[in-house]
Enzyme design. Sequence first.
Site, PDB file in Angstrom:
ATOM      1  N   GLY A   1      -4.176 -13.752 -11.469  1.00 58.69           N
ATOM      2  CA  GLY A   1      -4.668 -14.810 -12.350  1.00 58.69           C
ATOM      3  C   GLY A   1      -3.563 -15.721 -12.848  1.00 58.69           C
ATOM      4  O   GLY A   1      -2.385 -15.526 -12.544  1.00 58.69           O
TER       5      GLY A   1
ATOM      6  N   GLY B   1      -2.604 -17.061  -9.095  1.00 58.61           N
ATOM      7  CA  GLY B   1      -3.078 -17.797 -10.266  1.00 58.61           C
ATOM      8  C   GLY B   1      -3.460 -19.234 -10.025  1.00 58.61           C
ATOM      9  O   GLY B   1      -3.500 -20.029 -10.974  1.00 58.61           O
TER      10      GLY B   1
ATOM     11  N   LYS C   1       2.041 -10.082   3.974  1.00 59.50           N
ATOM     12  CA  LYS C   1       1.797 -10.393   2.568  1.00 59.50           C
ATOM     13  C   LYS C   1       2.728  -9.575   1.698  1.00 59.50           C
ATOM     14  O   LYS C   1       2.646  -8.349   1.662  1.00 59.50           O
ATOM     15  CB  LYS C   1       0.340 -10.083   2.220  1.00 59.50           C
ATOM     16  CG  LYS C   1      -0.026 -10.439   0.791  1.00 59.50           C
ATOM     17  CD  LYS C   1      -1.518 -10.482   0.609  1.00 59.50           C
ATOM     18  CE  LYS C   1      -1.904 -10.793  -0.814  1.00 59.50           C
ATOM     19  NZ  LYS C   1      -3.361 -10.842  -0.985  1.00 59.50           N
TER      20      LYS C   1
ATOM     21  N   THR D   1      -8.300 -14.899  -7.783  1.00 57.19           N
ATOM     22  CA  THR D   1      -9.081 -14.676  -9.001  1.00 57.19           C
ATOM     23  C   THR D   1      -9.958 -15.873  -9.382  1.00 57.19           C
ATOM     24  O   THR D   1     -11.053 -15.688  -9.928  1.00 57.19           O
ATOM     25  CB  THR D   1      -8.105 -14.329 -10.148  1.00 57.19           C
ATOM     26  OG1 THR D   1      -7.324 -13.201  -9.723  1.00 57.19           O
ATOM     27  CG2 THR D   1      -8.835 -13.960 -11.416  1.00 57.19           C
TER      28      THR D   1
ATOM     29  N   CYS E   1       0.836  -1.195   0.000  1.00 56.74           N
ATOM     30  CA  CYS E   1       0.000   0.000   0.000  1.00 56.74           C
ATOM     31  C   CYS E   1       0.862   1.233   0.000  1.00 56.74           C
ATOM     32  O   CYS E   1       1.938   1.251   0.595  1.00 56.74           O
ATOM     33  CB  CYS E   1      -0.879   0.003   1.238  1.00 56.74           C
ATOM     34  SG  CYS E   1      -2.084  -1.290   1.128  1.00 56.74           S
TER      35      CYS E   1
HETATM   36  C1  FMN Z   1     -10.207  -7.727  -7.321  1.00 54.40           C
HETATM   37  C2  FMN Z   1      -9.076  -8.003  -6.395  1.00 54.40           C
HETATM   38  C3  FMN Z   1      -9.026  -7.376  -5.137  1.00 54.40           C
HETATM   39  C4  FMN Z   1      -7.981  -7.612  -4.253  1.00 54.40           C
HETATM   40  N1  FMN Z   1      -7.959  -7.004  -3.031  1.00 54.40           N
HETATM   41  C5  FMN Z   1      -6.940  -7.261  -2.165  1.00 54.40           C
HETATM   42  C6  FMN Z   1      -6.911  -6.696  -0.868  1.00 54.40           C
HETATM   43  O1  FMN Z   1      -7.829  -5.984  -0.455  1.00 54.40           O
HETATM   44  N2  FMN Z   1      -5.857  -6.959  -0.048  1.00 54.40           N
HETATM   45  C7  FMN Z   1      -4.827  -7.759  -0.454  1.00 54.40           C
HETATM   46  O2  FMN Z   1      -3.893  -7.983   0.299  1.00 54.40           O
HETATM   47  N3  FMN Z   1      -4.844  -8.352  -1.671  1.00 54.40           N
HETATM   48  C8  FMN Z   1      -5.864  -8.114  -2.533  1.00 54.40           C
HETATM   49  N4  FMN Z   1      -5.877  -8.720  -3.773  1.00 54.40           N
HETATM   50  C9  FMN Z   1      -4.762  -9.621  -4.149  1.00 54.40           C
HETATM   51  C10 FMN Z   1      -5.131 -11.092  -3.954  1.00 54.40           C
HETATM   52  O3  FMN Z   1      -5.411 -11.382  -2.609  1.00 54.40           O
HETATM   53  C11 FMN Z   1      -4.004 -12.008  -4.464  1.00 54.40           C
HETATM   54  O4  FMN Z   1      -2.832 -11.740  -3.739  1.00 54.40           O
HETATM   55  C12 FMN Z   1      -3.724 -11.818  -5.933  1.00 54.40           C
HETATM   56  O5  FMN Z   1      -4.920 -11.612  -6.641  1.00 54.40           O
HETATM   57  C13 FMN Z   1      -2.973 -12.989  -6.558  1.00 54.40           C
HETATM   58  O6  FMN Z   1      -3.715 -14.177  -6.473  1.00 54.40           O
HETATM   59  P1  FMN Z   1      -4.645 -14.747  -7.666  1.00 54.40           P
HETATM   60  O7  FMN Z   1      -3.806 -14.741  -8.901  1.00 54.40           O
HETATM   61  O8  FMN Z   1      -5.063 -16.096  -7.221  1.00 54.40           O
HETATM   62  O9  FMN Z   1      -5.786 -13.805  -7.791  1.00 54.40           O
HETATM   63  C14 FMN Z   1      -6.940  -8.497  -4.646  1.00 54.40           C
HETATM   64  C15 FMN Z   1      -7.006  -9.123  -5.882  1.00 54.40           C
HETATM   65  C16 FMN Z   1      -8.055  -8.898  -6.747  1.00 54.40           C
HETATM   66  C17 FMN Z   1      -8.057  -9.603  -8.088  1.00 54.40           C
END
Ligand code: FMN
Lengths: 324, 324, 276, 276
Positions: free
Chosen positions: B227, B254, B175, B276, B140
């Site tokens: 993703g 992903g 994270k 995702t 952030c």
């Molecule tokens: C729409 C969206 C909103 C997200 N909001 C947050 C959040 O509020 N806090 C956070 O730490 N990560 C947030 N993320 C990140 C996810 O938790 C994750 O780390 C990231 O999407 C990678 O994983 P994935 O490829 O399985 O989506 C967000 C991701 C997406 C797609």
Amino acid sequence: MGKTIETDVKMVDLSTNIGGVVIKNPVMTASGTFGYGEEMSPYIDLSTFGAIIVKGISLKPRKGNPAPRIVETPSGLINAIGLQNVGLDAFVDEKLPLLKDCGSPVIVNIFGETIDEYCLLAEKLGHVDGIAGIELNISCPNVKKGGMEFGRQPEDAYRLVRAVKHSAKLPIITKLSPNVGDIREMASSVEEAGSDAVSLINTITAMSIDIEKRRPRLFNVIGGLSGPAIRPIAVRMVWEAAGAVDIPVIGIGGIMTYEDAIEFIIAGACAVQIGTANFIDPTIGLKVLKGIKTYLKSHSIQRLSDIIGCIRGQIYTLHKNSNL
Amino acid sequence: MGKTIETDVKMVDLSTNIGGVVIKNPVMTASGTFGYGEEMSPYIDLSTFGAIIVKGISLKPRKGNPAPRIVETPSGLINAIGLQNVGLDAFVDEKLPLLKDCGSPVIVNIFGETIDEYCLLAEKLGHVDGIAGIELNISCPNVKKGGMEFGRQPEDAYRLVRAVKHSAKLPIITKLSPNVGDIREMASSVEEAGSDAVSLINTITAMSIDIEKRRPRLFNVIGGLSGPAIRPIAVRMVWEAAGAVDIPVIGIGGIMTYEDAIEFIIAGACAVQIGTANFIDPTIGLKVLKGIKTYLKSHSIQRLSDIIGCIRGQIYTLHKNSNL
Amino acid sequence: MKQVIGKVLYNSEISQSYFKMGIACSDVASSILPGQFFMLRAWSDTEYDPLLNRPFGVYRVIGEEEGVEILYRVVGRGTRIMSQLRHRDFVGLIGPLGKGFPIYEYGDSVAMISGGVGIAPFYFFTQWIRNKKSYNLPITLYHGGSGMDDMVCIEDFEALGVEIKSSTEDGSVGFKGYVTDNLRKDLEKKNIMPSFMLACGPKAMLKEVALMALKDDIPCFVSIDSVMGCGIGTCLGCVVKTRKKDKSKADTEFEYTRVCMEGPVFDVKDILWEKL
Amino acid sequence: MKQVIGKVLYNSEISQSYFKMGIACSDVASSILPGQFFMLRAWSDTEYDPLLNRPFGVYRVIGEEEGVEILYRVVGRGTRIMSQLRHRDFVGLIGPLGKGFPIYEYGDSVAMISGGVGIAPFYFFTQWIRNKKSYNLPITLYHGGSGMDDMVCIEDFEALGVEIKSSTEDGSVGFKGYVTDNLRKDLEKKNIMPSFMLACGPKAMLKEVALMALKDDIPCFVSIDSVMGCGIGTCLGCVVKTRKKDKSKADTEFEYTRVCMEGPVFDVKDILWEKL
Ligand SMILES: Cc1cc2nc3c(=O)[nH]c(=O)nc-3n(C[C@H](O)[C@H](O)[C@H](O)COP(=O)(O)O)c2cc1C
Ligand SMILES: Cc1cc2nc3c(=O)[nH]c(=O)nc-3n(C[C@H](O)[C@H](O)[C@H](O)COP(=O)(O)OP(=O)(O)OC[C@H]3O[C@@H](n4cnc5c(N)ncnc54)[C@H](O)[C@@H]3O)c2cc1C
Ligand SMILES: Cc1cc2nc3c(=O)[nH]c(=O)nc-3n(C[C@H](O)[C@H](O)[C@H](O)COP(=O)(O)OP(=O)(O)OC[C@H]3O[C@@H](n4cnc5c(N)ncnc54)[C@H](O)[C@@H]3O)c2cc1C
Ligand SMILES: Cc1cc2nc3c(=O)[nH]c(=O)nc-3n(C[C@H](O)[C@H](O)[C@H](O)COP(=O)(O)O)c2cc1C
Ligand code: FES
Ligand code: FES
């Protein structure tokens, strides 16, 4: 009407000057994805390109890594070829003759394990006929620094580029590694070191595991990710780099269509390189070039340079006028 | 025969201890992709998960960014939601009641604009019933540092984690942001600062441009890529981080299938988060969990922990026995 | 709302780039309200390009609630893949989702305003109103498009006794100009003053309709199109700016509201049109 | 070699997970040599998952050189998509690629050894040899698989007068065990001693065949399977270890050679089997 359009067609100006290399159009081939040109000549007229960038060359030939060397991932490809190449002498003797009369300027991508190797390569290439420029691949393990890439720290990159620039008479394009914390810093430092242009991005380090064999899918464990999967990251980095430097920026990463190429150009690239897409469609370069022309015409844009980085000013206005 | 298999089934041990949070299985939801649980309860039993990680919470409610907030890319999704959330109080009053009895431990993802905000959040959450742990989102913008992310420099991350650790009674998972030069450094520095675990990766900054409108596709210009496109990068980073720290590593990025989850586990993750993929299939968590169980059984692996990071030793042997 | 597998019954081009697809999905077909939608996946869930499911309304329920018919237009990659599906292929469906058109007494007369494929949700809505009402409520459909090819499904509406007011930008059919100009003309003449208006189409069109409705104080609902990440309320990608529910702040403050959960149908009074 | 669009003529499952696909592609069908291959894309070139084209040999040329027939086995995502294609769908093709089987006098007798779908290139090869030779050269096919389902296309070979020696790991058809054991048995008995051997199948099988051939000094060529990035020589992803051409270094030194350009058929003498 027909006539006006005809005139427009002729007037579209695609040429650019990339740090001394005059290119007739912004479509280049990315190193390592177009062989030495000869492999591609059955499919595409080699004179199509703004420039042809050949497979990375080292002083001595290199065997490369054991197989498996490539693995497909969602919309991507990880490779760990290990920079297999014929070496400088064989390149000049056997590969360059076809290329130098092909109708597109030839840019030689080079790499070494030490700064001296880079410099020697650059110097030797300076004496060879038919080479328009050098692209420095700095994503290579620096043996003197325990295998850490030259392209990871701004100071290392600065030192390398500075040294090569002294040895080379040819224009130097530094190809940036995306595996860094801040691409702007990297771009600025090679600009300061005298690089005539930057190209980005090289592949992003990545890994894939075979869960049945419980083994990395690549012999080399880690490889570099390319292809459409990385495009949004590459566009962001080009946008950032173009905002940080005054030298020309060449956009690379997942370009599959002319739309993708235009995206990089709008983000600030003066030219683009097509990599992985050549594997899927060896005529892609021509398609992208034609598409760029049609796009410019149908949008009544007379010079490619009119849209290079054209969103930059706009964004501030956009945000100023909104209240989040 | 049938009997032996039955016994095996019962014996598969999926539980882990993530820095003090005991989880019954390694499948978690990723923050921001599972709402506050209530949205998903029509589709999936909330007790399915090892832990539910909710949308990032700040002290005060946040509106988030103007639309467009999301754009699809090849095998990926860029989002710039802008951390819209109901704020701590509404979360505790309105959202937590459903969650705390759902049968899965609740981990609250938090973020602030200053270290003090983070600390205050962590402290307040420590007094709330029904929360198993905190996940610190350090990707952030730090307002005190001119908008530079907390998660970009090891020292900044160290300072933040150290401060939060002092304020919080709850286990802390940090994270990590993937937008760094060296993920090992980041992981080590938060470990040193007292983090009980690390989770990675958050989204990779990315950009997409609408070439017809010649405008960024996201209002916010830059967003975060998630993703399957990023999975190979995430696996590599988990592999690197797991090699650098002794605290538990949670893999994210992903994951669409149980095979992908196992890939992260073999790379060194003790647990995984699904992001995702929930958007595409809200029952994916259960499918991944079942798949992991079946995989372990059919490979006669009795404890998940037997395969966590299991390729690490192997690789050296592999390479020693070959001559490149 | 459920997650189901539907089987394609038919899929045919009814006009240049407009298709109708029939999908067998008896598990969900009976519970749909007019204006609701589904998230649809026309390709394997192990191929990730395109990645996301796509939202589609329901044109009508078919075969004694055995399935749904979708009217769609090919505009990009997802819809192109859809258009290649054939009898017996499978699609993934999640739904029905969102809040549909309000279940109201619709007064004396209803005007429906649609642009292009925005006509899609109105057929099911008309069927539903025709079923609920014993008297023959007059319904007018203002349907606009760029040319002849957009004048789809008109016969279907005529068969339900809907008055059609067509318009095309190229003047090939009906009024020449935008659908909103056609509507404005009638509203200004005051020869028509519907007790309710409903609209579906591009945002710019919805905004014009909304401003007319607000000016003339006609109750009006619009179905808003938005890029959706999930359709089920978790991604927060689909939001529009709405007035704060708290009355005292409604004029100055706004919040982002999910189209997929709180919409896609909104009262025009709730949307901050000036900031759309 | 050319890049062309082919049209699917038929695509049918001939055995559990084995398919034959006929593709109209008259531009390239006439120039194919046995053992060459094509890069095939069974999905749109604007969908990038899966990303890469896939290599396939040619089972036979069909319809007076109007097209090719491919024999393939569904093993992953790409072949699964292939299996869903239907009459009139399109596929992208680049080829013919690589060097095929050597154009030789094949001596007195030929043994072809195939594992699973490795049988694919041999039918076209047999046709070709039957056309070239006026006399009736004896050809034996050692074909192995894990079970009955792998015993595909046997009739096709029988029709060309090929002697079939089947083997299955589960013993359901022919010799019980590996195809290489079946071959070894014959070679050891010396009742058969082919003047040439050709093999296609998994690498482990090829290695066993190669070692037998080298031991008995039988000329032997193998078609090597490799993961291909491009198929046209540019990616350097498909390499195998071969001996240095320079004779003095051939025993100790090796280089990486592209399967797509210098192969896929290699003389077993050129491959470094111990390092494969
Ligand atoms: C729409 C969206 C909103 C997200 N909001 C947050 C959040 O509020 N806090 C956070 O730490 N990560 C947030 N993320 C990140 C996810 O938790 C994750 O780390 C990231 O999407 C990678 O994983 P994935 O490829 O399985 O989506 C967000 C991701 C997406 C797609
Ligand atoms: C609640 C709801 C109901 C809908 N019902 C129908 C329907 O019944 N029939 C129908 O044909 N369409 C309907 N749509 C629109 C439909 O979802 C989009 O046309 C579709 O998602 C486009 O997918 P694509 O992959 O073909 O286009 P893409 O390749 O994703 O995009 C092509 C172009 O369309 C734009 N676009 C994509 N999605 C949307 C969107 N949701 N809104 C506005 N522009 C978009 C893109 O910006 C791009 O310019 C509905 C949308 C919503 C939100
Ligand atoms: C020159 C050549 C000719 C071929 N001819 C034929 C043919 O006539 N008929 C036929 O059925 N197949 C043939 N193959 C193999 C075919 O290319 C693969 O089966 C196909 O690419 C698998 O694609 P997929 O997407 O279904 O599998 P993927 O999803 O990519 O992979 C599934 C599994 O197969 C493995 N795999 C994938 N590609 C290969 C490969 N090239 N070699 C070995 N393992 C692989 C993967 O590691 C994985 O375990 C040939 C291969 C080559 C190199
Ligand atoms: C197989 C392969 C080999 C490559 N070899 C080189 C190389 O020798 N030197 C270099 O600078 N980049 C090399 N690259 C990187 C590409 O030039 C390019 O930067 C990268 O692939 C991203 O572009 P793309 O997504 O269009 O492929 C290689 C990429 C691939 C896929
Ligand atoms: S589409 Fe995801 S919240 Fe509405
Ligand atoms: S497959 Fe690319 S070089 Fe052989």
